[in-house]
Design a protein around this motif. Structure first.
Motif, PDB file in Angstrom:
ATOM      1  N   ALA A 106       0.833  -1.208   0.000  1.00 30.71           N
ATOM      2  CA  ALA A 106       0.000   0.000   0.000  1.00 30.71           C
ATOM      3  C   ALA A 106       0.866   1.256   0.000  1.00 30.71           C
ATOM      4  O   ALA A 106       0.570   2.227  -0.710  1.00 30.71           O
ATOM      5  N   LEU A 107       1.956   1.244   0.773  1.00 33.75           N
ATOM      6  CA  LEU A 107       2.867   2.390   0.784  1.00 33.75           C
ATOM      7  C   LEU A 107       3.481   2.610  -0.598  1.00 33.75           C
ATOM      8  O   LEU A 107       3.607   3.751  -1.054  1.00 33.75           O
ATOM      9  N   ALA A 108       3.860   1.522  -1.244  1.00 33.29           N
ATOM     10  CA  ALA A 108       4.452   1.641  -2.585  1.00 33.29           C
ATOM     11  C   ALA A 108       3.441   2.225  -3.568  1.00 33.29           C
ATOM     12  O   ALA A 108       3.789   3.057  -4.420  1.00 33.29           O
ATOM     13  N   LYS A 109       2.183   1.808  -3.436  1.00 34.98           N
ATOM     14  CA  LYS A 109       1.142   2.341  -4.322  1.00 34.98           C
ATOM     15  C   LYS A 109       0.919   3.824  -4.051  1.00 34.98           C
ATOM     16  O   LYS A 109       0.754   4.622  -4.989  1.00 34.98           O
ATOM     17  N   LEU A 110       0.921   4.223  -2.780  1.00 35.29           N
ATOM     18  CA  LEU A 110       0.739   5.630  -2.432  1.00 35.29           C
ATOM     19  C   LEU A 110       1.879   6.485  -2.979  1.00 35.29           C
ATOM     20  O   LEU A 110       1.658   7.585  -3.479  1.00 35.29           O
ATOM     21  N   ARG A 111       3.083   5.962  -2.882  1.00 29.84           N
ATOM     22  CA  ARG A 111       4.229   6.698  -3.429  1.00 29.84           C
ATOM     23  C   ARG A 111       4.084   6.858  -4.947  1.00 29.84           C
ATOM     24  O   ARG A 111       4.376   7.924  -5.499  1.00 29.84           O
ATOM     25  N   GLU A 112       3.627   5.812  -5.617  1.00 28.76           N
ATOM     26  CA  GLU A 112       3.446   5.886  -7.073  1.00 28.76           C
ATOM     27  C   GLU A 112       2.336   6.878  -7.434  1.00 28.76           C
ATOM     28  O   GLU A 112       2.505   7.711  -8.331  1.00 28.76           O
ATOM     29  N   LEU A 113       1.215   6.807  -6.717  1.00 25.64           N
ATOM     30  CA  LEU A 113       0.073   7.681  -7.017  1.00 25.64           C
ATOM     31  C   LEU A 113       0.397   9.156  -6.773  1.00 25.64           C
ATOM     32  O   LEU A 113      -0.166  10.037  -7.426  1.00 25.64           O
ATOM     33  N   THR A 114       1.292   9.435  -5.827  1.00 28.24           N
ATOM     34  CA  THR A 114       1.612  10.821  -5.468  1.00 28.24           C
ATOM     35  C   THR A 114       2.899  11.305  -6.118  1.00 28.24           C
ATOM     36  O   THR A 114       3.373  12.399  -5.775  1.00 28.24           O
ATOM     37  N   HIS A 115       3.458  10.489  -7.019  1.00 29.91           N
ATOM     38  CA  HIS A 115       4.711  10.863  -7.684  1.00 29.91           C
ATOM     39  C   HIS A 115       5.797  11.189  -6.651  1.00 29.91           C
ATOM     40  O   HIS A 115       6.360  12.289  -6.624  1.00 29.91           O
ATOM     41  N   ASP A 116       6.015  10.190  -5.774  1.00 26.08           N
ATOM     42  CA  ASP A 116       7.020  10.316  -4.706  1.00 26.08           C
ATOM     43  C   ASP A 116       6.671  11.434  -3.726  1.00 26.08           C
ATOM     44  O   ASP A 116       7.538  12.147  -3.215  1.00 26.08           O
ATOM     45  N   PHE A 117       5.377  11.572  -3.455  1.00 26.65           N
ATOM     46  CA  PHE A 117       4.864  12.536  -2.472  1.00 26.65           C
ATOM     47  C   PHE A 117       5.201  13.974  -2.842  1.00 26.65           C
ATOM     48  O   PHE A 117       5.392  14.819  -1.967  1.00 26.65           O
ATOM     49  N   GLU A 118       5.246  14.252  -4.129  1.00 26.25           N
ATOM     50  CA  GLU A 118       5.534  15.606  -4.626  1.00 26.25           C
ATOM     51  C   GLU A 118       4.242  16.254  -5.124  1.00 26.25           C
ATOM     52  O   GLU A 118       3.719  15.869  -6.170  1.00 26.25           O
ATOM     53  N   PRO A 119       3.716  17.230  -4.398  1.00 26.86           N
ATOM     54  CA  PRO A 119       2.480  17.882  -4.858  1.00 26.86           C
ATOM     55  C   PRO A 119       2.762  18.812  -6.033  1.00 26.86           C
ATOM     56  O   PRO A 119       3.879  19.317  -6.179  1.00 26.86           O
TER      57      PRO A 119
END
Length: 241
Positions: A185-198
């Motif tokens: 899930a963490l890996a998916k979140l990182r992918e969805l957020t482009h490495d947590f870059e808004p």
């Protein structure tokens, strides 16, 4: 994902042939270097540094150079939780990492829901962020309850010299599987957020959400590492003794 107990390498073993879990257990600050390369030191902590670098397609020479520089230039501050006896490590995990989750999960949930409602119609990935986070948060809450009510009391009893009749292999295997789910899930979140870059136009809540997810990932990686690589192998060793 596979799991391996973390064993101490013989003296003189080259850094590339030691496992990433062992390296981080000895020196937690080096986890930052692994994170910067996207190397998983928690769920995949049983891989050697050489294998981990090959899997990520990164230069092993560069990683070793940074690890050695950190070892040479920055003395490890404070106490390393991986050195705690099992009973003390249980207390540390509950008071530090479980408390972090109980504080942060509701806060992040509120932000993720709000951002999905406001920005989701134009950015569908933010709806997926909320859905992925919500599912993970529910699983983590159940996970912590099972640890605190079943597995951790058994480990503390053994650490206090009491015999525990309940086999721990089943509960530990369940926790490891759930750690894998959290890691995915963490890996998916990182992918969805482009490495947590808004994006540049993101509002403050949008930015705070991504920062909160990044902090959550960092804490969970250490949390899972301490359980997979240190606490669970110690528990198995005590029961087999």
């Amino acid at each position: 994902m596979s799991h391996h107990t973390i064993t101490k390498s013989p003296a003189g073993t080259p850094l590339l042939d030691r496992t990433v879990g062992e390296i981080v257990a000895e020196r937690p600050a080096q986890s930052r270097i692994f994170q910067s390369y996207g190397i998983d030191f928690c769920c995949q902590g049983g891989k050697t540094l050489r294998e981990a670098c090959e899997k990520k397609g990164v230069s092993s020479e560069s990683v070793v150079e940074q690890l050695e520089a950190e070892l040479r230039d920055k003395p490890e501050p404070g106490v390393n939780p991986a050195s705690f006896p099992p009973g003390e490590l249980v207390d540390h995990i509950v008071s530090t990492h479980h408390r972090f989750l109980r504080d942060e999960l509701p806060r992040i949930h509120q932000m993720a829901e709000r951002v999905a409602q406001v920005h989701g119609p134009r950015h569908r990935s933010l709806v997926a962020v909320f859905e992925t986070f919500e599912a993970m948060a529910m699983e983590l809450a159940d996970h912590m309850m099972k640890e605190e009510q079943i597995l951790f009391p058994a480990i503390k009893s053994m650490a206090g010299g009491q015999r525990v009749e309940m086999p721990l292999d089943g509960p530990i295997a369940c926790m490891l599987h759930e750690h894998d789910d959290a890691g995915a899930a963490l890996a998916k979140l990182r992918e969805l957020t482009h490495d947590f870059e808004p994006p540049a136009e993101a509002c403050n809540t949008y930015r705070a959400l991504f920062a909160g997810l990044a902090d959550l990932e960092a804490d969970l990686h250490v949390h899972i590492h301490l359980e997979n690589s240190v606490l669970f192998p110690a528990a198995r060793a005590m029961q087999e003794a």
